[in-house]
Design a protein around this motif. Sequence first.
Motif, PDB file in Angstrom:
ATOM      1  N   THR A  54     -52.116   2.297  55.920  1.00 32.47           N
ATOM      2  CA  THR A  54     -52.946   1.429  55.084  1.00 32.47           C
ATOM      3  C   THR A  54     -54.127   2.204  54.518  1.00 32.47           C
ATOM      4  N   ALA A  55     -54.688   3.114  55.310  1.00 31.12           N
ATOM      5  CA  ALA A  55     -55.767   3.970  54.811  1.00 31.12           C
ATOM      6  C   ALA A  55     -55.268   4.841  53.664  1.00 31.12           C
ATOM      7  N   VAL A  56     -54.075   5.404  53.801  1.00 27.97           N
ATOM      8  CA  VAL A  56     -53.475   6.193  52.726  1.00 27.97           C
ATOM      9  C   VAL A  56     -53.259   5.324  51.484  1.00 27.97           C
ATOM     10  N   PHE A  57     -52.773   4.100  51.699  1.00 30.38           N
ATOM     11  CA  PHE A  57     -52.553   3.154  50.604  1.00 30.38           C
ATOM     12  C   PHE A  57     -53.854   2.897  49.842  1.00 30.38           C
ATOM     13  N   ILE A  58     -54.941   2.636  50.566  1.00 31.65           N
ATOM     14  CA  ILE A  58     -56.231   2.369  49.936  1.00 31.65           C
ATOM     15  C   ILE A  58     -56.725   3.589  49.181  1.00 31.65           C
ATOM     16  N   THR A  59     -56.561   4.756  49.787  1.00 34.10           N
ATOM     17  CA  THR A  59     -56.994   6.001  49.145  1.00 34.10           C
ATOM     18  C   THR A  59     -56.264   6.228  47.830  1.00 34.10           C
ATOM     19  N   CYS A  60     -54.944   6.070  47.862  1.00 32.62           N
ATOM     20  CA  CYS A  60     -54.123   6.319  46.671  1.00 32.62           C
ATOM     21  C   CYS A  60     -54.355   5.259  45.605  1.00 32.62           C
ATOM     22  N   LEU A  61     -54.429   3.984  46.014  1.00 29.35           N
ATOM     23  CA  LEU A  61     -54.593   2.906  45.042  1.00 29.35           C
ATOM     24  C   LEU A  61     -55.978   2.945  44.406  1.00 29.35           C
ATOM     25  N   THR A  62     -56.998   3.281  45.197  1.00 32.64           N
ATOM     26  CA  THR A  62     -58.347   3.387  44.629  1.00 32.64           C
ATOM     27  C   THR A  62     -58.373   4.418  43.507  1.00 32.64           C
ATOM     28  N   GLU A  63     -57.635   5.500  43.689  1.00 32.12           N
ATOM     29  CA  GLU A  63     -57.608   6.551  42.670  1.00 32.12           C
ATOM     30  C   GLU A  63     -56.915   6.089  41.397  1.00 32.12           C
ATOM     31  N   THR A  64     -55.778   5.398  41.528  1.00 34.65           N
ATOM     32  CA  THR A  64     -54.921   5.116  40.372  1.00 34.65           C
ATOM     33  C   THR A  64     -55.137   3.748  39.749  1.00 34.65           C
ATOM     34  N   LEU A  65     -55.846   2.840  40.414  1.00 31.02           N
ATOM     35  CA  LEU A  65     -55.988   1.473  39.918  1.00 31.02           C
ATOM     36  C   LEU A  65     -56.590   1.387  38.517  1.00 31.02           C
ATOM     37  N   ALA A  94     -65.355   3.422  55.203  1.00 31.66           N
ATOM     38  CA  ALA A  94     -66.538   2.678  54.776  1.00 31.66           C
ATOM     39  C   ALA A  94     -67.015   3.168  53.408  1.00 31.66           C
ATOM     40  N   GLY A  95     -66.828   4.462  53.145  1.00 35.41           N
ATOM     41  CA  GLY A  95     -67.165   5.005  51.833  1.00 35.41           C
ATOM     42  C   GLY A  95     -66.351   4.350  50.724  1.00 35.41           C
ATOM     43  N   PHE A  96     -65.073   4.079  51.004  1.00 35.16           N
ATOM     44  CA  PHE A  96     -64.246   3.380  50.017  1.00 35.16           C
ATOM     45  C   PHE A  96     -64.740   1.954  49.785  1.00 35.16           C
ATOM     46  N   ALA A  97     -65.102   1.260  50.861  1.00 32.61           N
ATOM     47  CA  ALA A  97     -65.608  -0.107  50.715  1.00 32.61           C
ATOM     48  C   ALA A  97     -66.851  -0.138  49.836  1.00 32.61           C
ATOM     49  N   LEU A  98     -67.757   0.811  50.077  1.00 29.44           N
ATOM     50  CA  LEU A  98     -68.978   0.886  49.280  1.00 29.44           C
ATOM     51  C   LEU A  98     -68.667   1.202  47.822  1.00 29.44           C
ATOM     52  N   ALA A  99     -67.845   2.229  47.594  1.00 34.32           N
ATOM     53  CA  ALA A  99     -67.561   2.675  46.226  1.00 34.32           C
ATOM     54  C   ALA A  99     -66.827   1.604  45.423  1.00 34.32           C
ATOM     55  N   THR A 106     -60.219  -3.101  52.789  1.00 33.32           N
ATOM     56  CA  THR A 106     -60.838  -2.010  53.540  1.00 33.32           C
ATOM     57  C   THR A 106     -61.629  -2.538  54.733  1.00 33.32           C
ATOM     58  N   VAL A 107     -62.306  -3.673  54.565  1.00 32.61           N
ATOM     59  CA  VAL A 107     -63.041  -4.269  55.678  1.00 32.61           C
ATOM     60  C   VAL A 107     -62.083  -4.664  56.798  1.00 32.61           C
ATOM     61  N   VAL A 108     -60.945  -5.257  56.427  1.00 31.03           N
ATOM     62  CA  VAL A 108     -59.924  -5.591  57.432  1.00 31.03           C
ATOM     63  C   VAL A 108     -59.437  -4.320  58.127  1.00 31.03           C
ATOM     64  N   LEU A 109     -59.230  -3.263  57.343  1.00 34.03           N
ATOM     65  CA  LEU A 109     -58.757  -2.005  57.921  1.00 34.03           C
ATOM     66  C   LEU A 109     -59.774  -1.418  58.893  1.00 34.03           C
ATOM     67  N   LEU A 110     -61.055  -1.505  58.579  1.00 31.04           N
ATOM     68  CA  LEU A 110     -62.079  -0.986  59.485  1.00 31.04           C
ATOM     69  C   LEU A 110     -61.988  -1.666  60.859  1.00 31.04           C
ATOM     70  N   LEU A 111     -61.790  -2.972  60.865  1.00 27.95           N
ATOM     71  CA  LEU A 111     -61.620  -3.697  62.129  1.00 27.95           C
ATOM     72  C   LEU A 111     -60.336  -3.270  62.828  1.00 27.95           C
ATOM     73  N   TRP A 112     -59.284  -3.055  62.038  1.00 28.62           N
ATOM     74  CA  TRP A 112     -57.981  -2.625  62.569  1.00 28.62           C
ATOM     75  C   TRP A 112     -58.113  -1.261  63.235  1.00 28.62           C
ATOM     76  N   ILE A 113     -58.748  -0.313  62.553  1.00 31.46           N
ATOM     77  CA  ILE A 113     -58.933   1.024  63.118  1.00 31.46           C
ATOM     78  C   ILE A 113     -59.753   0.949  64.399  1.00 31.46           C
ATOM     79  N   PHE A 114     -60.826   0.173  64.352  1.00 32.11           N
ATOM     80  CA  PHE A 114     -61.699   0.043  65.525  1.00 32.11           C
ATOM     81  C   PHE A 114     -60.919  -0.470  66.737  1.00 32.11           C
TER      82      PHE A 114
END
Length: 418
Positions: A37-48, A103-108, A194-202
Amino acid sequence: MSTVPDTAADSAAAPETKSGGQEQQKLPLLALLALATAVFITCLTETLPAGLLTAMSDDLRVSESATGQTVTIYAIGTALTAIPLTAATAGWRRKGLLLAAMAGFALANTVTAVSSVYELTMVARFVAGVAAGLAWALLAGYARRLAPVHLQGRAIAIAMAGIPVALSIGVPAGTFLGEALGWRVAFLSMTALTVVLLLWIFAAVPDYPGQERGERPKMLRTLRIPGVTPVLFVTLVFVLAHTILYAYIAAFLDDLGLDDSTGLVLLVFGAASLASIWIVGAQIQHRLRSLTIAGALLVAVAAALLAVVSDTTALVYVAAVLWGLGWGGVPTLLQTAVGDAGGESADAAQAMLVTLWNVAMAGGGIIGGILLDVAGSESFPWTVLLLLLPVIAVVLYARGAGFPATRQVSQDVGPEPS
């Protein structure tokens, strides 16, 4: 990603059973899916932004070409910071570092969603690229470390599955959401995920220590390790070849009279990519070299079809299938190859791979644009073919280190998560 833990701990011994044998360990799917999911967010943030270009340019009051630079600035942020950030954070605990990156992705993405000022949007996109540089250098090593040695390739394949899912499903879904509710909602949805993912990772991802200061390798010294340079060369040229065609696939299909089929072609490509990831994950432990060669050959055959018989619609879809089958497993193959070759300097090698990957993506966009203006879209598949020749040659040459027939990974016990 730390080096000693991420390589030595890759091969932590399985617990002994009462009979004195070893119990085969299973993959921690919940943790690996969090990484995917982190990879998904990283890739989608770039290409969206590519799917929301017109609406974003209208709101930001700039041209579409200027809005398109939100993708370029993201890649620049990643390329400039992946290596120095990886070196600077080598001693950080892994889980805290991963949480900071996400968290950097959530902010950006939040700033991107609410900004009406082009310059502020570009700053936010640069920050997202910085977070991506840190995340990409960390994620593959994290996946390796979570798995026993015989399942490392499969673990990386699961984590990297976020890439084709983002490209084949995430971008169309984000585009649809943006058209229905506005492009800002699409970016805010990324923040919510991303917020859901942060809780998931934690909750689900184990923590590991970073490296002691004396154990941290010098980045440039990593280039002298046998096998690292061939893998980095293949990464640069293979990704460049892929990006030249992928970034301008809409223009290529439009010139073929298939402008209404772009979404379907990308869906076929994405489905084949997912199949490729599954195949690579199942076979990478014993066939890394042959899978890399096969991937390059499949993409080359796809390019040849598009170059010679692209006037036949059915064969365009066949080429999309071959392209996806060849490309889908490439991120897993290259991340695994550079990690194996780097050994105790795996984090430095991964950071260099991330940097070159993004350099290649930015270069593919630039070169593809020049080719489109000078030679037309029909030049794309021929360029891909030309670039893949040295890729195949280097993989064939690097049989001793870089792309061995069978992966050689230490069986030493590494530190346990804490």
